[in-house]
Write a protein that holds these residues in place. Structure first.
Motif, PDB file in Angstrom:
ATOM      1  N   LEU A   1      -3.329 104.768 -40.999  1.00 39.24           N
ATOM      2  CA  LEU A   1      -4.671 104.188 -41.016  1.00 39.24           C
ATOM      3  C   LEU A   1      -5.622 104.965 -41.922  1.00 39.24           C
ATOM      4  N   ASP A   2      -5.596 106.302 -41.849  1.00 43.63           N
ATOM      5  CA  ASP A   2      -6.521 107.087 -42.670  1.00 43.63           C
ATOM      6  C   ASP A   2      -6.234 106.917 -44.160  1.00 43.63           C
ATOM      7  N   LYS A   3      -4.958 106.799 -44.523  1.00 44.97           N
ATOM      8  CA  LYS A   3      -4.611 106.577 -45.930  1.00 44.97           C
ATOM      9  C   LYS A   3      -5.080 105.206 -46.403  1.00 44.97           C
ATOM     10  N   TRP A   4      -4.946 104.190 -45.545  1.00 43.09           N
ATOM     11  CA  TRP A   4      -5.369 102.847 -45.939  1.00 43.09           C
ATOM     12  C   TRP A   4      -6.879 102.776 -46.115  1.00 43.09           C
ATOM     13  N   LEU A   5      -7.628 103.395 -45.186  1.00 41.32           N
ATOM     14  CA  LEU A   5      -9.089 103.398 -45.309  1.00 41.32           C
ATOM     15  C   LEU A   5      -9.526 104.081 -46.602  1.00 41.32           C
ATOM     16  N   TRP A   6      -8.811 105.128 -46.986  1.00 41.26           N
ATOM     17  CA  TRP A   6      -9.095 105.815 -48.245  1.00 41.26           C
ATOM     18  C   TRP A   6      -8.735 104.928 -49.437  1.00 41.26           C
ATOM     19  N   ALA A   7      -7.561 104.302 -49.405  1.00 43.63           N
ATOM     20  CA  ALA A   7      -7.105 103.461 -50.515  1.00 43.63           C
ATOM     21  C   ALA A   7      -7.979 102.216 -50.660  1.00 43.63           C
ATOM     22  N   ALA A   8      -8.513 101.692 -49.545  1.00 41.22           N
ATOM     23  CA  ALA A   8      -9.375 100.507 -49.583  1.00 41.22           C
ATOM     24  C   ALA A   8     -10.820 100.866 -49.914  1.00 41.22           C
ATOM     25  N   ARG A   9     -11.083 102.152 -50.155  1.00 43.43           N
ATOM     26  CA  ARG A   9     -12.383 102.660 -50.596  1.00 43.43           C
ATOM     27  C   ARG A   9     -13.491 102.506 -49.552  1.00 43.43           C
ATOM     28  N   PHE A  10     -13.149 102.580 -48.284  1.00 45.67           N
ATOM     29  CA  PHE A  10     -14.172 102.641 -47.251  1.00 45.67           C
ATOM     30  C   PHE A  10     -14.694 104.070 -47.119  1.00 45.67           C
ATOM     31  N   TYR A  11     -13.852 105.057 -47.484  1.00 42.68           N
ATOM     32  CA  TYR A  11     -14.220 106.465 -47.425  1.00 42.68           C
ATOM     33  C   TYR A  11     -13.809 107.140 -48.725  1.00 42.68           C
ATOM     34  N   LYS A  12     -14.567 108.154 -49.105  1.00 38.86           N
ATOM     35  CA  LYS A  12     -14.303 108.843 -50.362  1.00 38.86           C
ATOM     36  C   LYS A  12     -13.076 109.738 -50.281  1.00 38.86           C
ATOM     37  N   THR A  13     -12.821 110.314 -49.105  1.00 42.30           N
ATOM     38  CA  THR A  13     -11.653 111.172 -48.921  1.00 42.30           C
ATOM     39  C   THR A  13     -10.928 110.787 -47.634  1.00 42.30           C
ATOM     40  N   ARG A  14      -9.658 111.169 -47.557  1.00 41.53           N
ATOM     41  CA  ARG A  14      -8.899 110.934 -46.332  1.00 41.53           C
ATOM     42  C   ARG A  14      -9.456 111.747 -45.187  1.00 41.53           C
ATOM     43  N   GLY A  15      -9.975 112.917 -45.495  1.00 40.62           N
ATOM     44  CA  GLY A  15     -10.554 113.766 -44.454  1.00 40.62           C
ATOM     45  C   GLY A  15     -11.748 113.107 -43.782  1.00 40.62           C
ATOM     46  N   LEU A  16     -12.613 112.465 -44.564  1.00 41.23           N
ATOM     47  CA  LEU A  16     -13.760 111.758 -43.981  1.00 41.23           C
ATOM     48  C   LEU A  16     -13.294 110.585 -43.122  1.00 41.23           C
ATOM     49  N   ALA A  17     -12.272 109.889 -43.591  1.00 41.48           N
ATOM     50  CA  ALA A  17     -11.716 108.779 -42.817  1.00 41.48           C
ATOM     51  C   ALA A  17     -11.133 109.295 -41.500  1.00 41.48           C
TER      52      ALA A  17
END
Length: 146
Positions: free
Chosen positions: A19-35
């Motif tokens: 999930l965190d990688k997808w949120l990052w790849a879909a540009r909802f978050y700037k980094t995976r850490g923020l996601a």
């Protein structure tokens, strides 16, 4: 001249992804850490349930993303491991009609609301005002009651 990216296949497509990688790849978050931080805080739900960062996300699932006062609801269309340009990222999901309506209403409310800076009558406190505030806080009643 703009190139048509809709005809090109998305790079890094897979059938499931964290999930965190997808949120990052879909540009909802700037980094995976923020996601991952927002996921840990319970701000992300998948199919109505609070999710963990390691949850495997598949196409067709519904993701609720709470960012500030706004909650966005998106349906996962594709899962990609590559963070591409914004045009490709938008092809990974589709926002629901209710979510789009909530977002437009939120934007309109913010546009029509009062400017916070207009409520300040004198502007920023001066150095003298700040010292007076510091003196007042030092001699406040709560300190004397100990």
């Amino acid at each position: 001249m703009k190139q048509d990216t809709s005809a090109r296949p998305l790079p890094g497509l897979t059938d499931r992804l964290r999930l965190d990688k997808w949120l990052w790849a879909a540009r909802f978050y700037k980094t995976r850490g923020l996601a991952a931080d927002d996921i840990d805080k319970g701000r992300i739900q998948v199919n109505g349930q609070v999710a963990k960062a390691s949850r495997e996300l598949r196409g067709g699932e519904t993701v609720d993303i709470r960012q500030g006062a706004l909650t966005r609801t998106v349906v996962v269309k594709a899962v990609s491991t590559v963070r591409g340009p914004a045009v490709q990222a938008q092809m990974l999901y589709e926002e629901t009609a209710e979510s789009l309506l909530r977002r437009s209403e939120h934007t309109e409310r913010r546009r029509l609301s009062a400017e916070p800076a207009e409520s300040i009558e004198q502007g920023r406190p001066t150095k003298r005002d700040r010292r007076q505030l510091a003196d007042w806080q030092r001699w406040s009643a709560s300190v004397d009651e100990r």
